[in-house]
Design a protein around this motif. Structure first.
Motif, PDB file in Angstrom:
ATOM      1  N   THR A   1       1.745  16.160   1.686  1.00 27.24           N
ATOM      2  CA  THR A   1       2.111  14.740   1.571  1.00 27.24           C
ATOM      3  C   THR A   1       2.656  14.217   2.893  1.00 27.24           C
ATOM      4  OG1 THR A   1       2.533  14.899  -0.790  1.00 27.24           O
ATOM      5  CG2 THR A   1       3.657  13.120   0.374  1.00 27.24           C
ATOM      6  N   LEU A   2       3.494  15.006   3.549  1.00 32.57           N
ATOM      7  CA  LEU A   2       4.060  14.580   4.834  1.00 32.57           C
ATOM      8  C   LEU A   2       2.979  14.463   5.911  1.00 32.57           C
ATOM      9  CD1 LEU A   2       7.390  16.606   4.853  1.00 32.57           C
ATOM     10  CD2 LEU A   2       7.067  14.165   4.381  1.00 32.57           C
ATOM     11  N   ASP A   3       2.004  15.375   5.878  1.00 37.69           N
ATOM     12  CA  ASP A   3       0.879  15.270   6.823  1.00 37.69           C
ATOM     13  C   ASP A   3       0.113  13.967   6.593  1.00 37.69           C
ATOM     14  OD1 ASP A   3       1.487  17.719   7.975  1.00 37.69           O
ATOM     15  OD2 ASP A   3      -0.048  18.824   6.853  1.00 37.69           O
ATOM     16  N   LYS A   4      -0.124  13.639   5.337  1.00 37.90           N
ATOM     17  CA  LYS A   4      -0.827  12.387   5.014  1.00 37.90           C
ATOM     18  C   LYS A   4       0.027  11.179   5.397  1.00 37.90           C
ATOM     19  CE  LYS A   4      -3.478  14.431   1.301  1.00 37.90           C
ATOM     20  NZ  LYS A   4      -3.484  14.703  -0.128  1.00 37.90           N
ATOM     21  N   LEU A   5       1.308  11.256   5.143  1.00 31.00           N
ATOM     22  CA  LEU A   5       2.210  10.164   5.495  1.00 31.00           C
ATOM     23  C   LEU A   5       2.127   9.893   7.003  1.00 31.00           C
ATOM     24  CD1 LEU A   5       5.624   9.493   4.013  1.00 31.00           C
ATOM     25  CD2 LEU A   5       5.448   9.561   6.467  1.00 31.00           C
ATOM     26  N   GLU A   6       2.136  10.960   7.783  1.00 32.28           N
ATOM     27  CA  GLU A   6       2.045  10.795   9.244  1.00 32.28           C
ATOM     28  C   GLU A   6       0.691  10.254   9.660  1.00 32.28           C
ATOM     29  OE1 GLU A   6       3.631  13.027  12.157  1.00 32.28           O
ATOM     30  OE2 GLU A   6       5.437  13.568  11.071  1.00 32.28           O
TER      31      GLU A   6
ATOM     32  N   THR B   1       4.915  10.798  -2.240  1.00 28.92           N
ATOM     33  CA  THR B   1       6.203  11.168  -1.649  1.00 28.92           C
ATOM     34  C   THR B   1       7.256  11.444  -2.723  1.00 28.92           C
ATOM     35  OG1 THR B   1       5.676   9.722   0.221  1.00 28.92           O
ATOM     36  CG2 THR B   1       7.932  10.536   0.068  1.00 28.92           C
ATOM     37  N   ARG B   2       7.407  10.522  -3.652  1.00 27.66           N
ATOM     38  CA  ARG B   2       8.465  10.659  -4.665  1.00 27.66           C
ATOM     39  C   ARG B   2       8.325  11.921  -5.509  1.00 27.66           C
ATOM     40  NH1 ARG B   2      12.873   9.874  -6.805  1.00 27.66           N
ATOM     41  NH2 ARG B   2      13.325   9.313  -8.943  1.00 27.66           N
ATOM     42  N   PRO B   3       7.201  12.131  -6.188  1.00 24.87           N
ATOM     43  CA  PRO B   3       7.144  13.328  -7.047  1.00 24.87           C
ATOM     44  C   PRO B   3       7.183  14.642  -6.272  1.00 24.87           C
ATOM     45  CG  PRO B   3       5.020  12.218  -7.029  1.00 24.87           C
ATOM     46  CD  PRO B   3       5.989  11.323  -6.311  1.00 24.87           C
ATOM     47  N   HIS B   4       6.583  14.677  -5.083  1.00 17.35           N
ATOM     48  CA  HIS B   4       6.568  15.934  -4.347  1.00 17.35           C
ATOM     49  C   HIS B   4       7.939  16.265  -3.756  1.00 17.35           C
ATOM     50  CE1 HIS B   4       1.998  15.223  -4.019  1.00 17.35           C
ATOM     51  NE2 HIS B   4       2.317  15.859  -5.136  1.00 17.35           N
ATOM     52  N   ALA B   5       8.640  15.264  -3.254  1.00 18.75           N
ATOM     53  CA  ALA B   5      10.002  15.510  -2.752  1.00 18.75           C
ATOM     54  C   ALA B   5      10.944  15.854  -3.909  1.00 18.75           C
ATOM     55  CB  ALA B   5      10.510  14.287  -1.991  1.00 18.75           C
ATOM     56  N   ALA B   6      10.805  15.148  -5.023  1.00 14.31           N
ATOM     57  CA  ALA B   6      11.667  15.407  -6.180  1.00 14.31           C
ATOM     58  C   ALA B   6      11.464  16.819  -6.715  1.00 14.31           C
ATOM     59  CB  ALA B   6      11.396  14.379  -7.276  1.00 14.31           C
ATOM     60  N   LYS B   7      10.228  17.277  -6.735  1.00 13.78           N
ATOM     61  CA  LYS B   7       9.949  18.619  -7.246  1.00 13.78           C
ATOM     62  C   LYS B   7      10.662  19.688  -6.413  1.00 13.78           C
ATOM     63  CE  LYS B   7       6.134  21.407  -8.959  1.00 13.78           C
ATOM     64  NZ  LYS B   7       4.665  21.470  -9.093  1.00 13.78           N
ATOM     65  N   VAL B   8      10.642  19.528  -5.102  1.00 14.15           N
ATOM     66  CA  VAL B   8      11.339  20.480  -4.233  1.00 14.15           C
ATOM     67  C   VAL B   8      12.838  20.457  -4.535  1.00 14.15           C
ATOM     68  CG1 VAL B   8      11.989  20.983  -1.839  1.00 14.15           C
ATOM     69  CG2 VAL B   8       9.604  20.454  -2.414  1.00 14.15           C
ATOM     70  N   PHE B   9      13.408  19.269  -4.644  1.00 14.27           N
ATOM     71  CA  PHE B   9      14.838  19.149  -4.924  1.00 14.27           C
ATOM     72  C   PHE B   9      15.194  19.777  -6.273  1.00 14.27           C
ATOM     73  CE2 PHE B   9      18.428  16.746  -6.736  1.00 14.27           C
ATOM     74  CZ  PHE B   9      19.407  17.107  -5.822  1.00 14.27           C
ATOM     75  N   ILE B  10      14.389  19.516  -7.267  1.00 15.08           N
ATOM     76  CA  ILE B  10      14.645  20.068  -8.608  1.00 15.08           C
ATOM     77  C   ILE B  10      14.610  21.592  -8.573  1.00 15.08           C
ATOM     78  CG2 ILE B  10      13.647  20.315 -10.927  1.00 15.08           C
ATOM     79  CD1 ILE B  10      12.840  17.282 -10.631  1.00 15.08           C
ATOM     80  N   LEU B  11      13.569  22.160  -7.942  1.00 19.31           N
ATOM     81  CA  LEU B  11      13.413  23.616  -7.921  1.00 19.31           C
ATOM     82  C   LEU B  11      14.440  24.312  -7.027  1.00 19.31           C
ATOM     83  CD1 LEU B  11       9.522  23.852  -7.762  1.00 19.31           C
ATOM     84  CD2 LEU B  11      10.986  24.451  -9.709  1.00 19.31           C
ATOM     85  N   GLU B  12      14.782  23.660  -5.920  1.00 19.17           N
ATOM     86  CA  GLU B  12      15.658  24.314  -4.947  1.00 19.17           C
ATOM     87  C   GLU B  12      17.140  24.100  -5.216  1.00 19.17           C
ATOM     88  OE1 GLU B  12      15.235  25.074  -0.262  1.00 19.17           O
ATOM     89  OE2 GLU B  12      15.233  22.968  -0.830  1.00 19.17           O
ATOM     90  N   VAL B  13      17.489  22.958  -5.809  1.00 17.45           N
ATOM     91  CA  VAL B  13      18.902  22.616  -5.973  1.00 17.45           C
ATOM     92  C   VAL B  13      19.293  22.437  -7.438  1.00 17.45           C
ATOM     93  CG1 VAL B  13      20.699  20.941  -5.390  1.00 17.45           C
ATOM     94  CG2 VAL B  13      18.962  21.536  -3.698  1.00 17.45           C
TER      95      VAL B  13
ATOM     96  N   GLU C   1       0.838  -1.203   0.000  1.00 15.02           N
ATOM     97  CA  GLU C   1       0.000   0.000   0.000  1.00 15.02           C
ATOM     98  C   GLU C   1       0.875   1.256   0.000  1.00 15.02           C
ATOM     99  OE1 GLU C   1      -3.782   1.580   2.577  1.00 15.02           O
ATOM    100  OE2 GLU C   1      -2.091   0.725   3.719  1.00 15.02           O
ATOM    101  N   TYR C   2       1.872   1.287   0.901  1.00 14.10           N
ATOM    102  CA  TYR C   2       2.728   2.468   0.933  1.00 14.10           C
ATOM    103  C   TYR C   2       3.536   2.605  -0.359  1.00 14.10           C
ATOM    104  CZ  TYR C   2       6.087   6.011   1.438  1.00 14.10           C
ATOM    105  OH  TYR C   2       6.813   7.142   1.150  1.00 14.10           O
ATOM    106  N   THR C   3       4.122   1.525  -0.845  1.00 15.82           N
ATOM    107  CA  THR C   3       4.986   1.654  -2.026  1.00 15.82           C
ATOM    108  C   THR C   3       4.190   2.126  -3.242  1.00 15.82           C
ATOM    109  OG1 THR C   3       4.868  -0.706  -2.583  1.00 15.82           O
ATOM    110  CG2 THR C   3       6.715   0.018  -1.191  1.00 15.82           C
ATOM    111  N   ALA C   4       2.934   1.716  -3.350  1.00 14.73           N
ATOM    112  CA  ALA C   4       2.084   2.220  -4.438  1.00 14.73           C
ATOM    113  C   ALA C   4       1.811   3.713  -4.241  1.00 14.73           C
ATOM    114  CB  ALA C   4       0.769   1.430  -4.489  1.00 14.73           C
ATOM    115  N   TRP C   5       1.500   4.108  -3.020  1.00 14.58           N
ATOM    116  CA  TRP C   5       1.213   5.505  -2.697  1.00 14.58           C
ATOM    117  C   TRP C   5       2.458   6.376  -2.882  1.00 14.58           C
ATOM    118  CZ3 TRP C   5       2.647   9.060   1.152  1.00 14.58           C
ATOM    119  CH2 TRP C   5       1.763  10.133   1.353  1.00 14.58           C
ATOM    120  N   HIS C   6       3.589   5.823  -2.534  1.00 13.61           N
ATOM    121  CA  HIS C   6       4.871   6.536  -2.602  1.00 13.61           C
ATOM    122  C   HIS C   6       5.140   7.120  -3.994  1.00 13.61           C
ATOM    123  CE1 HIS C   6       9.221   7.139  -1.860  1.00 13.61           C
ATOM    124  NE2 HIS C   6       9.393   6.644  -3.066  1.00 13.61           N
TER     125      HIS C   6
END
Length: 183
Positions: free
Chosen positions: A147-152, A110-122, A101-106
């Motif tokens: 996403t982090l709120d949902k993850l928690e 998690t993956r696209p939202h974290a990646a977007k921050v990294f791409i834009l910021e770094v 369930e988590y790996t499908a949700w990830h």
């Protein structure tokens, strides 16, 4: 179960999914050989690599002639095929379903939202020399925070790991993404 063979993995350790695969292999002493594929130099677009993965992405695993792509599939294969502690990918169906369930949700959260921050910021400022686009970054950070709120609330729910009391491959995928954007 595999015993006397060596898994070949094609990785770029700058890639979060590659790091998750590498951590599982190393933590469980699975015999393996890393073949580095430098994405920044386009090594994933060579004819030889394209034969392994026509999608030209890492990671790629070759185990006794069996080629597998996609980190989620590779992690589950390794945890199933090799003698690793059961907590990584539980055999009990409900516990395994939680990991699935988590790996499908990830992959859509998690993956696209974290990646977007990294791409834009770094990544973009480094590659282009242009300043960070603060409005776009603010929006991306807002998406990541949601996403982090949902993850928690969905996965951690007063338990130490995403899918229960023990670390699993779900935690490896999540931590590799989230450490990339840690401020």
């Amino acid at each position: 179960m595999a015993t006397d063979r060596q898994v070949e993995v094609y990785l770029d350790l700058l890639s979060q999914p590659c790091r998750a695969v590498h951590i599982l292999l190393s933590c469980n002493n699975i015999p393996h050989r890393v073949r580095t594929v430098a994405l920044r130099r386009g090594e994933n677009r060579t004819p030889d690599f394209t034969k392994l993965n026509p999608m030209q992405k890492v990671p790629v695993m070759v185990d006794n002639g069996f080629i597998l792509t996609e980190s989620d599939a590779i992690l589950k294969y390794l945890a199933t095929e090799y003698d690793v502690p059961e907590h990584w990918y539980p055999r009990q169906r409900e516990r395994r379903a939680r990991v699935d369930e988590y790996t499908a949700w990830h992959h859509s959260n998690t993956r696209p939202h974290a990646a977007k921050v990294f791409i834009l910021e770094v990544l973009l400022p480094t590659q282009t020399g242009c300043p960070v686009e603060e409005v776009r970054l603010s929006h991306a950070l807002s998406q990541l925070n949601d996403t982090l709120d949902k993850l928690e609330s969905m996965f951690l729910r007063r338990q130490p790991f995403l899918c229960g009391d023990d670390i699993t491959i779900a935690d490896l995928l999540a931590v590799c993404e989230l450490m990339q954007v840690r401020r």
